[in-house]
Design an enzyme around this catalytic site. Structure first.
Site, PDB file in Angstrom:
ATOM      1  N   PRO A  10      94.324 -70.575  80.950  1.00  0.00           N
ATOM      2  CA  PRO A  10      93.830 -70.450  82.317  1.00  0.00           C
ATOM      3  C   PRO A  10      92.352 -70.100  82.450  1.00  0.00           C
ATOM      4  O   PRO A  10      91.844 -69.259  81.721  1.00  0.00           O
ATOM      5  CB  PRO A  10      94.710 -69.346  82.917  1.00  0.00           C
ATOM      6  N   ASN A  11      91.740 -70.789  83.383  1.00  0.00           N
ATOM      7  CA  ASN A  11      90.343 -70.592  83.800  1.00  0.00           C
ATOM      8  C   ASN A  11      89.317 -71.191  82.838  1.00  0.00           C
ATOM      9  O   ASN A  11      88.129 -71.223  83.151  1.00  0.00           O
ATOM     10  CB  ASN A  11      90.028 -69.099  84.039  1.00  0.00           C
ATOM     11  N   ARG A  18      80.588 -70.965  85.026  1.00  0.00           N
ATOM     12  CA  ARG A  18      80.527 -69.582  85.502  1.00  0.00           C
ATOM     13  C   ARG A  18      80.389 -68.653  84.306  1.00  0.00           C
ATOM     14  O   ARG A  18      80.710 -69.026  83.190  1.00  0.00           O
ATOM     15  CB  ARG A  18      81.814 -69.178  86.251  1.00  0.00           C
ATOM     16  N   TYR A  23      80.619 -66.365  78.269  1.00  0.00           N
ATOM     17  CA  TYR A  23      81.287 -67.526  77.668  1.00  0.00           C
ATOM     18  C   TYR A  23      80.346 -68.670  77.280  1.00  0.00           C
ATOM     19  O   TYR A  23      80.814 -69.703  76.770  1.00  0.00           O
ATOM     20  CB  TYR A  23      82.373 -68.040  78.626  1.00  0.00           C
ATOM     21  N   ASN A  74      93.165 -71.404  72.511  1.00  0.00           N
ATOM     22  CA  ASN A  74      92.601 -70.284  73.256  1.00  0.00           C
ATOM     23  C   ASN A  74      93.527 -70.025  74.443  1.00  0.00           C
ATOM     24  O   ASN A  74      93.459 -70.717  75.465  1.00  0.00           O
ATOM     25  CB  ASN A  74      91.184 -70.582  73.743  1.00  0.00           C
ATOM     26  N   ALA A  77      93.778 -65.404  79.200  1.00  0.00           N
ATOM     27  CA  ALA A  77      94.402 -64.130  79.580  1.00  0.00           C
ATOM     28  C   ALA A  77      95.860 -64.016  79.135  1.00  0.00           C
ATOM     29  O   ALA A  77      96.385 -62.904  78.972  1.00  0.00           O
ATOM     30  CB  ALA A  77      94.298 -63.936  81.088  1.00  0.00           C
ATOM     31  N   GLU A  98      94.455 -68.782  66.799  1.00  0.00           N
ATOM     32  CA  GLU A  98      94.062 -68.262  68.116  1.00  0.00           C
ATOM     33  C   GLU A  98      92.540 -68.111  68.136  1.00  0.00           C
ATOM     34  O   GLU A  98      91.974 -67.496  67.233  1.00  0.00           O
ATOM     35  CB  GLU A  98      94.745 -66.907  68.315  1.00  0.00           C
ATOM     36  N   HIS A 100      89.109 -67.011  70.438  1.00  0.00           N
ATOM     37  CA  HIS A 100      88.484 -66.419  71.622  1.00  0.00           C
ATOM     38  C   HIS A 100      86.986 -66.611  71.549  1.00  0.00           C
ATOM     39  O   HIS A 100      86.379 -66.329  70.505  1.00  0.00           O
ATOM     40  CB  HIS A 100      88.826 -64.935  71.749  1.00  0.00           C
ATOM     41  N   ARG A 107      85.117 -55.545  74.580  1.00  0.00           N
ATOM     42  CA  ARG A 107      85.230 -55.653  76.038  1.00  0.00           C
ATOM     43  C   ARG A 107      86.226 -54.606  76.553  1.00  0.00           C
ATOM     44  O   ARG A 107      86.343 -53.542  75.971  1.00  0.00           O
ATOM     45  CB  ARG A 107      85.644 -57.089  76.399  1.00  0.00           C
TER      46      ARG A 107
HETATM   47  O1  CA2 Z   1      87.043 -64.932  75.018  1.00  0.00           O
HETATM   48  C1  CA2 Z   1      87.937 -65.741  75.293  1.00  0.00           C
HETATM   49  O2  CA2 Z   1      87.928 -66.903  74.903  1.00  0.00           O
HETATM   50  C2  CA2 Z   1      89.091 -65.301  76.206  1.00  0.00           C
HETATM   51  O3  CA2 Z   1      90.283 -65.925  75.729  1.00  0.00           O
HETATM   52  C3  CA2 Z   1      88.744 -65.803  77.588  1.00  0.00           C
HETATM   53  C4  CA2 Z   1      89.736 -65.344  78.668  1.00  0.00           C
HETATM   54  C5  CA2 Z   1      89.975 -63.849  78.591  1.00  0.00           C
HETATM   55  O4  CA2 Z   1      90.986 -63.480  79.512  1.00  0.00           O
HETATM   56  C6  CA2 Z   1      90.370 -63.397  77.200  1.00  0.00           C
HETATM   57  O5  CA2 Z   1      90.520 -61.992  77.203  1.00  0.00           O
HETATM   58  C7  CA2 Z   1      89.309 -63.799  76.191  1.00  0.00           C
HETATM   59  C8  CA2 Z   1      89.218 -65.706  80.045  1.00  0.00           C
HETATM   60  C9  CA2 Z   1      88.934 -67.157  80.230  1.00  0.00           C
HETATM   61  C10 CA2 Z   1      88.150 -67.340  81.482  1.00  0.00           C
HETATM   62  O6  CA2 Z   1      87.252 -68.390  81.256  1.00  0.00           O
HETATM   63  C11 CA2 Z   1      86.173 -68.496  82.074  1.00  0.00           C
HETATM   64  C12 CA2 Z   1      85.180 -69.337  81.648  1.00  0.00           C
HETATM   65  C13 CA2 Z   1      84.057 -69.465  82.405  1.00  0.00           C
HETATM   66  C14 CA2 Z   1      83.934 -68.775  83.603  1.00  0.00           C
HETATM   67  C15 CA2 Z   1      84.937 -67.952  84.022  1.00  0.00           C
HETATM   68  C16 CA2 Z   1      86.078 -67.816  83.254  1.00  0.00           C
END
Ligand code: CA2
Length: 144
Positions: A10-11, A18, A23, A74, A77, A98, A100, A107
C-alpha cells in the site's frame, strides 16, 4: 526462463511523487525498469504488481508457487500488521526477500517489528530503492 516477482504494498504507487526525503525521487515504474534491465542481462524475466489491498497481495503470493524463482516484496505498512501475509508466505515454497526503502530501524518504534521477516529468506532495509536490486542480485547469486 527464470523469473522474479516484485510485489509492492500500500501507498507505494506514490513513490517519487510524495515524501522524497524518506523514499527518494524514483517512481515505481523507474524502479521496475531498472530491475528489468538488470535481470535481462542475466536472461531472467520480471513480473511486477503493486496493490493497496491486502487480499490482492495474498492472491499474487499464492499464484507465484511454481512460477517464480523468488519474490522481492515490499509489504509497506502490512509488514507490521499482517498475519495473513505471513501465512501466505509460509504457505508457498518460493523464497521471499522483504525490502524496505527506508531504514525502518531509525524511524518510529512500531516500524522495527516485522511480522513477515521470520518467514522470509532475508530482509533489506535502508538502502533506498537500490534495495530492490540488491535483492535481485541475491536471487541471481543463489541460482548460479
Ligand atoms: O521503507 C519502506 O519501504 C516501507 O515499507 C514503506 C512503508 C512503511 O509503512 C514501512 O514502515 C516502510 C510506507 C509506504 C508508503 O510509501 C509512500 C511512498 C511515497 C510517498 C508516500 C508514501
Amino acid at each position: 526462463m527464470k523469473r522474479l516477482l516484485m510485489l509492492n504494498g500500500p501507498n507505494l504507487n506514490l513513490l517519487g511523487k510524495r515524501e522524497p526525503t524518506i523514499y527518494g525521487n524514483s517512481g515505481l515504474e523507474e524502479v521496475e525498469t531498472e530491475l528489468r534491465e538488470l535481470l535481462d542481462v542475466h536472461g531472467w524475466g520480471l513480473s511486477c504488481f503493486q496493490s493497496n489491498h491486502e487480499g490482492e497481495l495474498i492472491d499474487h503470493i499464492h499464484k507465484a508457487e511454481g512460477q517464480f524463482e523468488g519474490i522481492i516484496f515490499n509489504p509497506a505498512a502490512y509488514t507490521h500488521t499482517s498475519v495473513a501475509l505471513r501465512d501466505a508466505i509460509s504457505a508457498i515454497s518460493v523464497p521471499v526477500i522483504e525490502v524496505h526503502i527506508s531504514n525502518v530501524h531509525n524511524r518510529e518504534p512500531f516500524r522495527r517489528e516485522s511480522l513477515l521477516a521470520p518467514v522470509c529468506w532475508g530482509q533489506i532495509a535502508g538502502l533506498g530503492t537500490i534495495g530492490y536490486k540488491v535483492a535481485a542480485q541475491a536471487f541471481l547469486e543463489a541460482e548460479k
